[in-house]
Motif scaffolding. Structure first.
Motif, PDB file in Angstrom:
ATOM      1  N   PRO A 108       0.825  -1.211   0.000  1.00  0.00           N
ATOM      2  CA  PRO A 108       0.000   0.000   0.000  1.00  0.00           C
ATOM      3  C   PRO A 108       0.860   1.263   0.000  1.00  0.00           C
ATOM      4  O   PRO A 108       2.012   1.255   0.448  1.00  0.00           O
ATOM      5  N   ASP A 109       0.306   2.334  -0.504  1.00  0.00           N
ATOM      6  CA  ASP A 109       1.009   3.612  -0.505  1.00  0.00           C
ATOM      7  C   ASP A 109       1.350   4.023   0.924  1.00  0.00           C
ATOM      8  O   ASP A 109       0.541   3.873   1.843  1.00  0.00           O
ATOM      9  N   GLY A 110       2.547   4.540   1.095  1.00  0.00           N
ATOM     10  CA  GLY A 110       2.979   5.024   2.397  1.00  0.00           C
ATOM     11  C   GLY A 110       3.597   3.974   3.292  1.00  0.00           C
ATOM     12  O   GLY A 110       4.058   4.289   4.392  1.00  0.00           O
ATOM     13  N   VAL A 111       3.622   2.734   2.849  1.00  0.00           N
ATOM     14  CA  VAL A 111       4.226   1.648   3.638  1.00  0.00           C
ATOM     15  C   VAL A 111       5.670   1.471   3.190  1.00  0.00           C
ATOM     16  O   VAL A 111       5.948   1.318   1.998  1.00  0.00           O
ATOM     17  N   SER A 112       6.596   1.495   4.139  1.00  0.00           N
ATOM     18  CA  SER A 112       8.013   1.345   3.815  1.00  0.00           C
ATOM     19  C   SER A 112       8.378  -0.133   3.716  1.00  0.00           C
ATOM     20  O   SER A 112       7.644  -1.007   4.195  1.00  0.00           O
ATOM     21  N   ASP A 113       9.533  -0.408   3.107  1.00  0.00           N
ATOM     22  CA  ASP A 113       9.977  -1.793   2.945  1.00  0.00           C
ATOM     23  C   ASP A 113      10.143  -2.499   4.279  1.00  0.00           C
ATOM     24  O   ASP A 113       9.903  -3.706   4.388  1.00  0.00           O
ATOM     25  N   LYS A 114      10.580  -1.757   5.308  1.00  0.00           N
ATOM     26  CA  LYS A 114      10.817  -2.389   6.606  1.00  0.00           C
ATOM     27  C   LYS A 114       9.527  -2.830   7.293  1.00  0.00           C
ATOM     28  O   LYS A 114       9.557  -3.662   8.212  1.00  0.00           O
ATOM     29  N   ASP A 115       8.391  -2.294   6.825  1.00  0.00           N
ATOM     30  CA  ASP A 115       7.112  -2.671   7.409  1.00  0.00           C
ATOM     31  C   ASP A 115       6.420  -3.807   6.654  1.00  0.00           C
ATOM     32  O   ASP A 115       5.331  -4.238   7.028  1.00  0.00           O
ATOM     33  N   ILE A 116       7.052  -4.298   5.587  1.00  0.00           N
ATOM     34  CA  ILE A 116       6.492  -5.400   4.822  1.00  0.00           C
ATOM     35  C   ILE A 116       6.770  -6.714   5.563  1.00  0.00           C
ATOM     36  O   ILE A 116       7.878  -6.919   6.067  1.00  0.00           O
ATOM     37  N   PRO A 117       5.809  -7.610   5.640  1.00  0.00           N
ATOM     38  CA  PRO A 117       6.062  -8.899   6.300  1.00  0.00           C
ATOM     39  C   PRO A 117       7.238  -9.633   5.666  1.00  0.00           C
ATOM     40  O   PRO A 117       7.533  -9.460   4.481  1.00  0.00           O
ATOM     41  N   ASP A 118       7.903 -10.441   6.454  1.00  0.00           N
ATOM     42  CA  ASP A 118       9.060 -11.184   5.965  1.00  0.00           C
ATOM     43  C   ASP A 118       8.607 -12.336   5.059  1.00  0.00           C
ATOM     44  O   ASP A 118       7.840 -13.210   5.477  1.00  0.00           O
ATOM     45  N   ALA A 119       9.091 -12.321   3.817  1.00  0.00           N
ATOM     46  CA  ALA A 119       8.680 -13.333   2.840  1.00  0.00           C
ATOM     47  C   ALA A 119       9.113 -14.728   3.259  1.00  0.00           C
ATOM     48  O   ALA A 119       8.391 -15.716   3.034  1.00  0.00           O
ATOM     49  N   GLY A 120      10.296 -14.852   3.868  1.00  0.00           N
ATOM     50  CA  GLY A 120      10.771 -16.160   4.315  1.00  0.00           C
ATOM     51  C   GLY A 120       9.880 -16.747   5.393  1.00  0.00           C
ATOM     52  O   GLY A 120       9.593 -17.959   5.380  1.00  0.00           O
ATOM     53  N   ASP A 121       9.419 -15.902   6.318  1.00  0.00           N
ATOM     54  CA  ASP A 121       8.520 -16.388   7.364  1.00  0.00           C
ATOM     55  C   ASP A 121       7.201 -16.891   6.770  1.00  0.00           C
ATOM     56  O   ASP A 121       6.664 -17.919   7.199  1.00  0.00           O
ATOM     57  N   ILE A 122       6.689 -16.162   5.772  1.00  0.00           N
ATOM     58  CA  ILE A 122       5.431 -16.559   5.144  1.00  0.00           C
ATOM     59  C   ILE A 122       5.606 -17.889   4.408  1.00  0.00           C
ATOM     60  O   ILE A 122       4.755 -18.779   4.480  1.00  0.00           O
ATOM     61  N   ALA A 123       6.739 -18.029   3.706  1.00  0.00           N
ATOM     62  CA  ALA A 123       7.008 -19.284   2.994  1.00  0.00           C
ATOM     63  C   ALA A 123       7.081 -20.455   3.969  1.00  0.00           C
ATOM     64  O   ALA A 123       6.579 -21.557   3.690  1.00  0.00           O
ATOM     65  N   GLN A 124       7.698 -20.227   5.128  1.00  0.00           N
ATOM     66  CA  GLN A 124       7.781 -21.301   6.123  1.00  0.00           C
ATOM     67  C   GLN A 124       6.410 -21.637   6.696  1.00  0.00           C
ATOM     68  O   GLN A 124       6.111 -22.813   6.956  1.00  0.00           O
ATOM     69  N   GLN A 125       5.566 -20.616   6.891  1.00  0.00           N
ATOM     70  CA  GLN A 125       4.193 -20.887   7.330  1.00  0.00           C
ATOM     71  C   GLN A 125       3.482 -21.775   6.322  1.00  0.00           C
ATOM     72  O   GLN A 125       2.747 -22.703   6.691  1.00  0.00           O
ATOM     73  N   PHE A 126       3.689 -21.481   5.040  1.00  0.00           N
ATOM     74  CA  PHE A 126       3.057 -22.285   4.000  1.00  0.00           C
ATOM     75  C   PHE A 126       3.554 -23.724   4.056  1.00  0.00           C
ATOM     76  O   PHE A 126       2.759 -24.668   3.924  1.00  0.00           O
ATOM     77  N   LEU A 127       4.863 -23.907   4.243  1.00  0.00           N
ATOM     78  CA  LEU A 127       5.413 -25.259   4.276  1.00  0.00           C
ATOM     79  C   LEU A 127       4.810 -26.087   5.406  1.00  0.00           C
ATOM     80  O   LEU A 127       4.627 -27.303   5.245  1.00  0.00           O
ATOM     81  N   THR A 128       4.476 -25.465   6.524  1.00  0.00           N
ATOM     82  CA  THR A 128       3.864 -26.212   7.627  1.00  0.00           C
ATOM     83  C   THR A 128       2.479 -26.723   7.256  1.00  0.00           C
ATOM     84  O   THR A 128       1.967 -27.651   7.903  1.00  0.00           O
ATOM     85  N   LYS A 129       1.875 -26.139   6.217  1.00  0.00           N
ATOM     86  CA  LYS A 129       0.534 -26.541   5.795  1.00  0.00           C
ATOM     87  C   LYS A 129       0.541 -27.699   4.801  1.00  0.00           C
ATOM     88  O   LYS A 129      -0.514 -28.222   4.448  1.00  0.00           O
ATOM     89  N   MET A 174      -3.234 -24.911  -3.044  1.00  0.00           N
ATOM     90  CA  MET A 174      -1.990 -24.185  -2.813  1.00  0.00           C
ATOM     91  C   MET A 174      -2.253 -22.688  -2.690  1.00  0.00           C
ATOM     92  O   MET A 174      -1.813 -22.026  -1.745  1.00  0.00           O
ATOM     93  N   ALA A 175      -2.994 -22.148  -3.657  1.00  0.00           N
ATOM     94  CA  ALA A 175      -3.250 -20.708  -3.687  1.00  0.00           C
ATOM     95  C   ALA A 175      -4.054 -20.253  -2.471  1.00  0.00           C
ATOM     96  O   ALA A 175      -3.823 -19.155  -1.942  1.00  0.00           O
ATOM     97  N   HIS A 176      -4.991 -21.085  -2.026  1.00  0.00           N
ATOM     98  CA  HIS A 176      -5.835 -20.707  -0.892  1.00  0.00           C
ATOM     99  C   HIS A 176      -5.011 -20.494   0.368  1.00  0.00           C
ATOM    100  O   HIS A 176      -5.240 -19.533   1.123  1.00  0.00           O
ATOM    101  N   GLU A 177      -4.043 -21.374   0.609  1.00  0.00           N
ATOM    102  CA  GLU A 177      -3.202 -21.215   1.801  1.00  0.00           C
ATOM    103  C   GLU A 177      -2.355 -19.947   1.713  1.00  0.00           C
ATOM    104  O   GLU A 177      -2.150 -19.253   2.714  1.00  0.00           O
ATOM    105  N   LEU A 178      -1.857 -19.617   0.519  1.00  0.00           N
ATOM    106  CA  LEU A 178      -1.097 -18.375   0.347  1.00  0.00           C
ATOM    107  C   LEU A 178      -2.008 -17.164   0.531  1.00  0.00           C
ATOM    108  O   LEU A 178      -1.594 -16.133   1.067  1.00  0.00           O
ATOM    109  N   HIS A 179      -3.239 -17.284   0.075  1.00  0.00           N
ATOM    110  CA  HIS A 179      -4.216 -16.207   0.256  1.00  0.00           C
ATOM    111  C   HIS A 179      -4.496 -15.977   1.739  1.00  0.00           C
ATOM    112  O   HIS A 179      -4.586 -14.829   2.193  1.00  0.00           O
ATOM    113  N   ILE A 180      -4.634 -17.058   2.492  1.00  0.00           N
ATOM    114  CA  ILE A 180      -4.943 -16.947   3.918  1.00  0.00           C
ATOM    115  C   ILE A 180      -3.867 -16.181   4.670  1.00  0.00           C
ATOM    116  O   ILE A 180      -4.164 -15.380   5.565  1.00  0.00           O
ATOM    117  N   VAL A 181      -2.589 -16.411   4.309  1.00  0.00           N
ATOM    118  CA  VAL A 181      -1.502 -15.741   5.025  1.00  0.00           C
ATOM    119  C   VAL A 181      -1.206 -14.358   4.452  1.00  0.00           C
ATOM    120  O   VAL A 181      -0.245 -13.715   4.864  1.00  0.00           O
TER     121      VAL A 181
END
Length: 299
Positions: free
Chosen positions: A94-115, A158-165
């Motif tokens: 979103p506009d006004g959001v800095s890179d440091k405030d973006i969720p960590d992609a590696g953490d999200i990928a690991q959440q997906f792997l647990t599913k 696959m897509a649904h789990e990525l959508h959820i996170v």
């Protein structure tokens, strides 16, 4: 050559114009990353090999090598998925959001792997449901490698789990790839229970806020869509629940259209070509009315 150079130069100016009103709404993607289609297809291929080893690749497995190969594929999946999640998060932040405030992609990928184990369980129920509902199927293996509904559900689960996170756009890319391959259009935001099956599948549409229970069977051409949209003050559609709720053990036959935030009660049957915009109690049987005032024969 001078004339060609002039045409090219003129086109450069016109095609790089993002300031005039008709082009201003198009984002300028210069120096930014988007989900890479080639990489996304590789991710899907890895995912399919992990869920159904040996069915979608040329590799052969035995009891010893299968676990080794699964480990390699999961590490590859984690690395490539992290990169594409990062691209999606950065480009669609979103506009006004800095890179440091973006969720960590590696953490999200690991959440997906647990599913992954639960995704495999759900897909196994889909395969079993399709096999149980089609006497033409000679084996479960045939269902996995041949049936378009299973291909679509592999992409959707696959897509649904990525959508959820909370991954933006990438889930849509995954389901739209299945749409182009199978003719089955399932939004990754839809909620679909276990033992779900689609016979043939071509032309099936399932909207973003649809909720589907367990042991639901659809035939080709079924639409679970929105009847209308709620608009904001600017005239833009608001994302609110607008698609049907289908309870357990429902069968919907070919080319039926079910629209709006209505509920189809459990153990109901919706006949072919029905247009339905109102809720039904459990154990309903709805069929198309026979036309009146017509003869029973043709000349």
């Amino acid at each position: 050559m001078d004339k060609l150079a002039g045409i090219i130069q003129q086109n450069i100016e016109l095609l790089s114009d993002y300031e005039t009103p008709q082009y201003r709404h198009i984002p300028r993607n210069v120096g930014q990353s988007l989900p890479n289609m080639t990489a996304v297809k590789e991710i899907i291929a890895l995912f399919k090999d992990i869920i159904f080893p040996g069915f979608f690749s040329e590799d052969s497995f035995n009891v010893i090598t299968q676990k080794y190969c699964l480990g390699i594929r999961m590490e590859q999946l984690a690395n490539r998925l992290t990169e594409q999640i990062r691209n999606s998060l950065q480009f669609f932040k979103p506009d006004g959001v800095s890179d440091k405030d973006i969720p960590d992609a590696g953490d999200i990928a690991q959440q997906f792997l647990t599913k992954l184990p639960d995704i495999k369980r759900l897909l196994s129920t889909d395969v079993q449901a399709m096999f149980n509902n089609d006497p033409a199927a000679k084996s479960v293996g045939e269902v996995i490698i041949c049936y378009p509904s299973i291909q679509a559900m592999i992409h959707y689960r696959m897509a649904h789990e990525l959508h959820i996170v909370g991954v933006p756009v990438l889930p849509r890319v995954i389901t739209e790839l299945a749409h182009s391959l199978t003719g089955i259009d399932i939004h990754p935001g839809a909620s679909i229970g276990e033992y779900f099956s689609i016979d043939h599948g071509t032309g099936v549409v399932i909207g973003e806020t649809a909720i589907i229970g367990n042991h639901v069977h659809l035939y080709k051409g079924v639409t679970l869509g929105a009847k209308n949209f709620v608009m904001d003050e600017s005239g833009n559609p608001i994302n609110v629940p607008r698609h049907p709720i289908i309870e357990d053990n429902v069968v919907i036959y070919s080319n039926a259209t079910v629209l709006g935030r209505i509920t189809i009660g459990h153990d109901s049957v919706i006949g072919g070509n029905v247009w339905l915009t109102y809720s039904l109690p459990p154990y309903s049987r709805i069929t198309q009315q026979r036309a009146t005032g017509m003869t029973d024969y043709c000349i």
